[in-house]
Design an enzyme around this catalytic site. Sequence first.
Site, PDB file in Angstrom:
ATOM      1  N   LEU A   1      65.448 -22.914 -67.745  1.00 47.52           N
ATOM      2  CA  LEU A   1      65.131 -24.436 -67.977  1.00 47.52           C
ATOM      3  C   LEU A   1      64.475 -24.169 -68.724  1.00 47.52           C
ATOM      4  O   LEU A   1      63.115 -25.131 -68.036  1.00 47.52           O
ATOM      5  CB  LEU A   1      66.060 -25.499 -67.206  1.00 47.52           C
ATOM      6  CG  LEU A   1      66.346 -26.687 -67.691  1.00 47.52           C
ATOM      7  CD1 LEU A   1      66.949 -27.573 -66.918  1.00 47.52           C
ATOM      8  CD2 LEU A   1      66.039 -27.405 -68.916  1.00 47.52           C
ATOM      9  N   ALA A   2      63.953 -23.418 -69.770  1.00 51.50           N
ATOM     10  CA  ALA A   2      62.385 -23.470 -70.526  1.00 51.50           C
ATOM     11  C   ALA A   2      61.756 -23.298 -71.068  1.00 51.50           C
ATOM     12  O   ALA A   2      62.315 -22.487 -71.952  1.00 51.50           O
ATOM     13  CB  ALA A   2      61.451 -23.172 -68.989  1.00 51.50           C
ATOM     14  N   GLU A   3      61.998 -24.501 -72.420  1.00 53.75           N
ATOM     15  CA  GLU A   3      62.187 -23.779 -74.058  1.00 53.75           C
ATOM     16  C   GLU A   3      60.487 -22.735 -74.551  1.00 53.75           C
ATOM     17  O   GLU A   3      60.831 -22.509 -75.382  1.00 53.75           O
ATOM     18  CB  GLU A   3      62.400 -25.587 -74.925  1.00 53.75           C
ATOM     19  CG  GLU A   3      63.369 -26.646 -74.997  1.00 53.75           C
ATOM     20  CD  GLU A   3      63.587 -26.764 -73.831  1.00 53.75           C
ATOM     21  OE1 GLU A   3      62.548 -27.049 -72.542  1.00 53.75           O
ATOM     22  OE2 GLU A   3      64.679 -27.033 -73.165  1.00 53.75           O
TER      23      GLU A   3
ATOM     24  N   PHE B   1      69.223 -28.682 -77.670  1.00 56.34           N
ATOM     25  CA  PHE B   1      69.177 -30.192 -78.623  1.00 56.34           C
ATOM     26  C   PHE B   1      67.880 -30.001 -78.661  1.00 56.34           C
ATOM     27  O   PHE B   1      66.868 -30.080 -78.142  1.00 56.34           O
ATOM     28  CB  PHE B   1      69.168 -31.236 -77.365  1.00 56.34           C
ATOM     29  CG  PHE B   1      70.709 -31.121 -76.217  1.00 56.34           C
ATOM     30  CD1 PHE B   1      71.630 -32.308 -77.288  1.00 56.34           C
ATOM     31  CD2 PHE B   1      70.354 -30.745 -75.583  1.00 56.34           C
ATOM     32  CE1 PHE B   1      73.132 -32.201 -76.755  1.00 56.34           C
ATOM     33  CE2 PHE B   1      71.955 -31.059 -74.832  1.00 56.34           C
ATOM     34  CZ  PHE B   1      73.015 -31.765 -75.574  1.00 56.34           C
TER      35      PHE B   1
ATOM     36  N   ASP C   1      66.103 -33.119 -79.325  1.00 56.04           N
ATOM     37  CA  ASP C   1      65.533 -33.162 -78.655  1.00 56.04           C
ATOM     38  C   ASP C   1      64.197 -32.651 -77.813  1.00 56.04           C
ATOM     39  O   ASP C   1      63.192 -32.961 -77.349  1.00 56.04           O
ATOM     40  CB  ASP C   1      66.669 -34.887 -78.104  1.00 56.04           C
ATOM     41  CG  ASP C   1      67.252 -35.252 -79.181  1.00 56.04           C
ATOM     42  OD1 ASP C   1      67.144 -36.299 -78.694  1.00 56.04           O
ATOM     43  OD2 ASP C   1      68.537 -34.150 -79.673  1.00 56.04           O
TER      44      ASP C   1
ATOM     45  N   PRO D   1      58.210 -28.574 -75.911  1.00 54.10           N
ATOM     46  CA  PRO D   1      58.322 -27.860 -75.011  1.00 54.10           C
ATOM     47  C   PRO D   1      58.397 -26.593 -75.430  1.00 54.10           C
ATOM     48  O   PRO D   1      56.667 -25.667 -75.626  1.00 54.10           O
ATOM     49  CB  PRO D   1      59.101 -26.618 -73.559  1.00 54.10           C
ATOM     50  CG  PRO D   1      59.484 -28.750 -73.621  1.00 54.10           C
ATOM     51  CD  PRO D   1      60.233 -29.015 -74.877  1.00 54.10           C
TER      52      PRO D   1
ATOM     53  N   HIS E   1      69.338 -37.169 -77.188  1.00 56.15           N
ATOM     54  CA  HIS E   1      70.478 -36.009 -77.478  1.00 56.15           C
ATOM     55  C   HIS E   1      70.121 -36.699 -79.520  1.00 56.15           C
ATOM     56  O   HIS E   1      71.653 -36.113 -79.564  1.00 56.15           O
ATOM     57  CB  HIS E   1      71.494 -36.771 -77.234  1.00 56.15           C
ATOM     58  CG  HIS E   1      71.038 -36.610 -75.277  1.00 56.15           C
ATOM     59  ND1 HIS E   1      70.884 -37.556 -74.692  1.00 56.15           N
ATOM     60  CD2 HIS E   1      71.526 -35.008 -75.133  1.00 56.15           C
ATOM     61  CE1 HIS E   1      70.629 -36.475 -73.125  1.00 56.15           C
ATOM     62  NE2 HIS E   1      71.413 -35.215 -73.465  1.00 56.15           N
TER      63      HIS E   1
END
Length: 742
Positions: A470-472, A495, A497, A501, A542
């Site tokens: 979980l790390a863009e 998303f 949103d 990152p 969102h």
Amino acid sequence: MVLAASSARESLSASAAGMSSRQLVEIYRLMLLSRRVDDREILLKRQQKIFFQISGAGHEALGVGAALAMRPGYDWFFPYYRDRALCLALGFTPADMMLQAVGASTDPSSGGRQMPTHWSSTSLNIVSLSSATGTQLLHAVGCAEAGRYFSLHPEAAARADGDYRAFRDVTFHGDEVVYASIGEGSTSQGEFWEAMNTASNNKLPVLFCIEDNGYAISTPVEVSTPGGNISRLVANFPNFFFAEVDGSDPEASFRAFQAAVAHCRAGLGPALVHGHCVRAYSHSLSDDDRLYRTQAEREADLLRDPLVTIRARLLSESILTEAELTALEHSVEREVAAAAERALEAPLPKVSDITLHVYSDDLDPTSSAFATEQKEKLPPDAQSSKGAQPPPGAQPPPDAKPSRTMADLINACLHDEMRRDPRIVVYGQDVADASREAALAEVKGKGGVFKLTAGLQTEFGSERVFNSPLAEANIVGRAIGYALRGMKPVVEIQFFDYIWPAMHQIRNELSVIRWRSNGQWACPIVMRVPIGGYLTGGSIYHSQSGESIFTHIPGLRVVMPSNALDANGLLRTAIRCDDPVLFLEHKRLYRETHDRAPYPGPDFAIPFGKARIVRPGSHLTLITYGALVPRSLQAAERARREHNIDVEILDLRTLSPYDWESISASVRKTSRVLVAHEDMLSWGYGAEIAARIADELFDSLDAPVRRIGAMDTFVAYQPILEDAILPQPDTILKAIVELKAY
Ligand SMILES: Cc1ncc(C[n+]2csc(CCOP(=O)(O)OP(=O)(O)O)c2C)c(N)n1
Ligand SMILES: [Mg+2]
């Protein structure tokens, strides 16, 4: 006396015992060469012949040690700006370096576009670096993943005509190692931890080198690193080989790197070498460390200067006499002086070449090559380039093929393209059917929070379709590394949103790498991103729009389809194209009834930069895209019925590039223009279009250019508020009527 770096490398790797005299002399020569290039550049900067200087002084032992433990042009390198000695030992020349310092057109790294010390060489596998601290670690991870993928699937390396693969030479070795270095201060960046995460988890052959000089500009290590020692913090990462070493000692450094490389080559996992070194000069020529370091501290560092200690060793062990050392030093100085002279005489870049390599020079995604023949004949109203969509609520003819939603046709395109191109990998948060493969015997699988990637892992396997952490930044940064090697990552940001990152990777790495390396490297990845509001309850996090922030980035293509067929054809072009693409998928349109279309076959593509006339008209041009296309259509129908106004609607479909030709043809015809988008009005996408129309089509206008967008605020949760914040058909209708009356 002088030994070539390559033969030093070979004999060193063979010997496990202490270094020979010849080897130590060659190491000294390389370290000195590095220092003298720094010194010469400092002189040139003071003479105002170059424009920036940052030195590798004090880091030479680590750099040479690493280079001699590795194989140039075989292994891969993601260095940082202090790695001058590493690059020289790998095969870069002083002239190559100083050509960049003067900003020459013949600067082999960037053609005068980047500051000095931003090296790049495709033949040495040194990947163009940016000035951003830590970003390249994720590229190194993706590069290692790509190397492993090609080793397991050599057939994927084959060239293929007709897409980005025609321009990518793929080389790989089963036991290659990927080197990536940063300063100790930069270990505070999230990207360091994100890279450690994936390298560890996937047992990747990445060799992290932390060059710990105790300072990040003026900030001492204990301020950045809890406990003051990065080795202690990372010690529990699984699968790693760790070494903490005196980075002022070239022999100790070399041995540490040798063991680290052996661990990586054997496939045991990543390695981290933490070298304690000194920063012999200030951070850069723009810094003066006397402002924040005591004299005693600076003097203590000088005693650990690796150039001083190795010279003393050569003398004390009688390897060289003072006279021989002086002769060697003179020879290095002559080499550096000659290189400087060459650099100062080199041709300068041409202003006319500034825009070269912003985008691919090889493949134009706006070209008719992407207007492919449809394999299956479609009903006329489903052919997006030829005519209008059926109005909302229209019934399909009884013999029509089943209509598919935008979600279906995006999923179908991903399946088709993955079948066609073995270089495609798909990953992101929750995109796999199930990370625990065994579960798939029992469960249906997830395939994305919107199910757009459903079934891909089941068909193509977990090597090609997998969940990311979980790390863009991890998602985009790794994709850059994959793409540098010729792979085609099609990644998902869950998303819009949460794209922020990854913004640093997108703006400072992905979109600029081709330009900054003067065309040497490219990262034609696809980022699929669900975007937008009208969700009822999506709220601030969102429902965001924000496309204009990305259309403002050179080097990036931005696409935003409004219906199923366009989404299919544009995604195919995005995947086959040679530029990075941000593919914005409006969540509200994923499963609408009015924008469906039959499956158009596996080769249906739509070129970028071609707007679609959704509805022809004569009184007014309405330029729009995304979820405002169906809302504009509703407004236009009411305008005709209730006000007898005939509106022409252009769906831009791609926002960068955009179809200026169609815009100007339509505006010339109607003389009135309204630009409507879901994103906020101020500084929005419409501002650019409106300004250009005012600028270039002023004579054709009978009224000012009007714009419609969301209120300049965030999208609220309560539907009453959301409705008021986002543009509605009523808002559009009102603007149409006012504009016609002007
Ligand atoms: C993302 C980012 N933030 C800030 C900077 C400005 N900057 C350049 S170097 C540097 C310090 C780096 O320190 P360290 O990682 O210890 O490396 P060193 O220069 O000491 O070798 C900073 C803050 C940058 N280049 N990139
Ligand atoms: Mg530092």
